[in-house]
Design a protein around this motif. Structure first.
Motif, PDB file in Angstrom:
ATOM      1  N   ASP A 162      13.152 -25.358  -0.164  1.00 26.19           N
ATOM      2  CA  ASP A 162      12.914 -25.992  -1.462  1.00 26.19           C
ATOM      3  C   ASP A 162      14.187 -26.196  -2.277  1.00 26.19           C
ATOM      4  N   LEU A 163      15.179 -25.365  -2.044  1.00 26.70           N
ATOM      5  CA  LEU A 163      16.434 -25.443  -2.789  1.00 26.70           C
ATOM      6  C   LEU A 163      17.594 -25.153  -1.852  1.00 26.70           C
ATOM      7  N   VAL A 164      18.563 -26.065  -1.800  1.00 24.18           N
ATOM      8  CA  VAL A 164      19.784 -25.867  -1.020  1.00 24.18           C
ATOM      9  C   VAL A 164      20.959 -25.747  -1.977  1.00 24.18           C
TER      10      VAL A 164
ATOM     11  N   THR B 285      12.180 -29.935   1.582  1.00 22.16           N
ATOM     12  CA  THR B 285      10.880 -30.536   1.322  1.00 22.16           C
ATOM     13  C   THR B 285      11.061 -31.759   0.427  1.00 22.16           C
ATOM     14  N   PRO B 286      10.160 -32.745   0.514  1.00 18.74           N
ATOM     15  CA  PRO B 286      10.236 -33.866  -0.436  1.00 18.74           C
ATOM     16  C   PRO B 286      10.179 -33.340  -1.875  1.00 18.74           C
ATOM     17  N   GLY B 287      11.100 -33.802  -2.705  1.00 19.95           N
ATOM     18  CA  GLY B 287      11.194 -33.296  -4.063  1.00 19.95           C
ATOM     19  C   GLY B 287      12.038 -32.049  -4.190  1.00 19.95           C
ATOM     20  N   GLY B 288      12.522 -31.521  -3.053  1.00 21.99           N
ATOM     21  CA  GLY B 288      13.377 -30.342  -3.087  1.00 21.99           C
ATOM     22  C   GLY B 288      14.710 -30.638  -3.753  1.00 21.99           C
ATOM     23  N   THR B 289      15.412 -29.599  -4.138  1.00 20.12           N
ATOM     24  CA  THR B 289      16.635 -29.715  -4.931  1.00 20.12           C
ATOM     25  C   THR B 289      17.855 -29.356  -4.102  1.00 20.12           C
ATOM     26  N   PHE B 290      18.899 -30.159  -4.246  1.00 20.97           N
ATOM     27  CA  PHE B 290      20.181 -29.946  -3.575  1.00 20.97           C
ATOM     28  C   PHE B 290      21.242 -29.806  -4.653  1.00 20.97           C
ATOM     29  N   VAL B 291      21.900 -28.639  -4.713  1.00 18.66           N
ATOM     30  CA  VAL B 291      22.910 -28.344  -5.729  1.00 18.66           C
ATOM     31  C   VAL B 291      24.263 -28.238  -5.044  1.00 18.66           C
ATOM     32  N   VAL B 292      25.211 -29.059  -5.491  1.00 13.72           N
ATOM     33  CA  VAL B 292      26.552 -29.087  -4.907  1.00 13.72           C
ATOM     34  C   VAL B 292      27.569 -28.787  -5.992  1.00 13.72           C
ATOM     35  N   LEU B 293      28.353 -27.749  -5.804  1.00 13.93           N
ATOM     36  CA  LEU B 293      29.452 -27.430  -6.714  1.00 13.93           C
ATOM     37  C   LEU B 293      30.758 -27.702  -5.992  1.00 13.93           C
ATOM     38  N   GLY B 294      31.435 -28.764  -6.415  1.00 14.77           N
ATOM     39  CA  GLY B 294      32.693 -29.151  -5.793  1.00 14.77           C
ATOM     40  C   GLY B 294      32.470 -30.095  -4.633  1.00 14.77           C
TER      41      GLY B 294
ATOM     42  N   GLY C 241      22.891 -41.151  -1.739  1.00 11.57           N
ATOM     43  CA  GLY C 241      21.886 -42.203  -1.743  1.00 11.57           C
ATOM     44  C   GLY C 241      21.537 -42.663  -0.346  1.00 11.57           C
ATOM     45  N   ARG C 242      22.534 -42.762   0.530  1.00 12.75           N
ATOM     46  CA  ARG C 242      22.269 -43.190   1.908  1.00 12.75           C
ATOM     47  C   ARG C 242      21.415 -42.185   2.669  1.00 12.75           C
ATOM     48  N   HIS C 243      21.445 -40.940   2.207  1.00  6.76           N
ATOM     49  CA  HIS C 243      20.673 -39.897   2.891  1.00  6.76           C
ATOM     50  C   HIS C 243      19.409 -39.505   2.122  1.00  6.76           C
ATOM     51  N   ARG C 244      18.962 -40.404   1.255  1.00  8.38           N
ATOM     52  CA  ARG C 244      17.692 -40.256   0.539  1.00  8.38           C
ATOM     53  C   ARG C 244      17.697 -39.083  -0.449  1.00  8.38           C
ATOM     54  N   PHE C 245      18.775 -39.009  -1.206  1.00 10.93           N
ATOM     55  CA  PHE C 245      18.873 -38.098  -2.334  1.00 10.93           C
ATOM     56  C   PHE C 245      18.987 -38.901  -3.621  1.00 10.93           C
ATOM     57  N   LEU C 246      18.303 -38.444  -4.650  1.00 10.29           N
ATOM     58  CA  LEU C 246      18.339 -39.090  -5.958  1.00 10.29           C
ATOM     59  C   LEU C 246      19.084 -38.193  -6.938  1.00 10.29           C
ATOM     60  N   PRO C 247      20.159 -38.697  -7.586  1.00 10.88           N
ATOM     61  CA  PRO C 247      20.869 -37.861  -8.558  1.00 10.88           C
ATOM     62  C   PRO C 247      19.966 -37.469  -9.724  1.00 10.88           C
ATOM     63  N   VAL C 248      20.127 -36.238 -10.194  1.00 12.68           N
ATOM     64  CA  VAL C 248      19.398 -35.722 -11.341  1.00 12.68           C
ATOM     65  C   VAL C 248      20.434 -35.289 -12.368  1.00 12.68           C
ATOM     66  N   GLY C 249      20.209 -35.638 -13.616  1.00 18.13           N
ATOM     67  CA  GLY C 249      21.197 -35.263 -14.620  1.00 18.13           C
ATOM     68  C   GLY C 249      20.556 -34.890 -15.929  1.00 18.13           C
ATOM     69  N   PRO C 250      21.375 -34.388 -16.841  1.00 18.14           N
ATOM     70  CA  PRO C 250      22.806 -34.112 -16.634  1.00 18.14           C
ATOM     71  C   PRO C 250      23.014 -32.801 -15.885  1.00 18.14           C
ATOM     72  N   ALA C 251      24.128 -32.720 -15.171  1.00 24.98           N
ATOM     73  CA  ALA C 251      24.472 -31.478 -14.488  1.00 24.98           C
ATOM     74  C   ALA C 251      24.874 -30.437 -15.522  1.00 24.98           C
ATOM     75  N   PRO C 252      24.646 -29.158 -15.237  1.00 28.80           N
ATOM     76  CA  PRO C 252      25.001 -28.118 -16.208  1.00 28.80           C
ATOM     77  C   PRO C 252      26.507 -28.010 -16.408  1.00 28.80           C
ATOM     78  N   THR C 253      26.900 -27.636 -17.600  1.00 31.74           N
ATOM     79  CA  THR C 253      28.299 -27.336 -17.892  1.00 31.74           C
ATOM     80  C   THR C 253      28.520 -25.852 -17.655  1.00 31.74           C
ATOM     81  N   LEU C 254      29.492 -25.521 -16.816  1.00 31.84           N
ATOM     82  CA  LEU C 254      29.735 -24.144 -16.433  1.00 31.84           C
ATOM     83  C   LEU C 254      31.093 -23.673 -16.960  1.00 31.84           C
TER      84      LEU C 254
END
Length: 283
Positions: free
Chosen positions: A200-202, A229-238, A257-270
């Motif tokens: 569900d989360l990567v 899973t469809p609707g699952g979340t992918f978090v990339v730092l760097g 986008g080519r791999h069927r991911f939709l950007p979600v925003g805004p990303a958190p400020t760390l």
């Protein structure tokens, strides 16, 4: 130009995000120490710079209490080359060497070898991701398993994968008390041992730059999409070590986008992180 002036310019540039944007002191000092070459020079330069910028006194005082950690960062980085192109096997060997030198610094130079600083940076990322549903988490490039402890009580299961056998061994030892946590070595080219649509989360924290170096970015994005899973979340730092934030964003969004991911925003400020953060949903 006197050497101290050149040094002060480099250290001053490294310190500017702390002055301007409230970046964490530890992260700032890691950059300053790398610019200066050793802890003593870092402290001396900050003392000189504080004569014209009094706010730097606080950073210099903090640096003076962290000289061992700062020198550890410089030593570790000198022993490995983060920038050279390499395949996943050599990345694993590099991090085997790094984790043997210092477990904490090997996964986060900005922790200065200090467990409490690493925990603060880790907890900030976890807090940005919560509240989480009961979920199944995959941590690609898990290192010493820094996310296992804070995530274990929040999720159904956590699986950490890494190309470094030394990292996996450290992660297993450090997290043996958590019953829903598992670690394994992977080949860095695929996720073939992870079932399709089982996650569900990567998390991919500071691992995409090594995908870039090994030319496996698209392969790993395809595999990540497969296991989510469809609707699952992918978090990339760097995304890369190129230093070009806008080019990183364009490349990340285009490839995702080519791999069927939709950007979600805004990303958190760390506070403890200074590279782009990307959030995607699997579609």
């Amino acid at each position: 130009m006197p050497a101290s002036t050149e040094l002060d310019q480099r250290v001053g540039q490294a310190a500017s995000p702390w002055l301007r944007a409230g970046q964490s002191a530890a992260l700032t000092l890691a950059h300053a120490a790398l610019a200066a070459g050793d802890a003593a020079s870092t402290v001396a330069s900050l003392r000189r710079l504080a004569r014209s910028e009094p706010r730097l006194h606080a950073l210099a005082d903090f640096a003076a209490t962290r000289q061992t950690g700062l020198d550890r960062v410089v030593t570790l980085l000198a022993s490995i080359d983060h920038d050279a192109p390499r395949d996943p096997d050599s990345v694993g060997a590099m991090f085997d060497r790094a984790v043997a030198l210092d477990e904490v610094a090997s996964v986060a130079l900005y922790a200065l070898g200090d467990e409490s600083l690493l925990a603060a940076a880790t907890d900030e990322i976890v807090a940005a991701l919560t509240p989480l549903p009961t979920t199944r988490v995959l941590d690609i490039g898990c290192g010493i398993g820094r996310f296992a402890a804070p995530l274990s009580p929040l999720v159904q299961s956590y699986l950490g994968l890494d190309v470094s056998a030394g990292m996996v061994a450290a992660a297993q030892r450090r997290n043996r008390s958590f019953g829903n946590v598992t670690f394994a070595r992977c080949d860095g080219r695929s996720l073939h041992d992870v079932a399709t649509a089982s996650i569900d989360l990567v998390l991919a924290v500071d691992v995409a730059p090594y995908w870039q170096q090994a030319s496996v970015v698209d392969a790993m994005l395809a595999e990540t999409r497969r296991v989510l899973t469809p609707g699952g979340t992918f978090v990339v730092l760097g995304w890369s070590y190129s230093g070009g934030e806008e080019s990183d964003r364009r490349d990340a969004f285009a490839r995702a986008g080519r791999h069927r991911f939709l950007p979600v925003g805004p990303a958190p400020t760390l506070h403890h992180w200074d590279a782009p953060v990307f959030l995607f949903h699997a579609i």
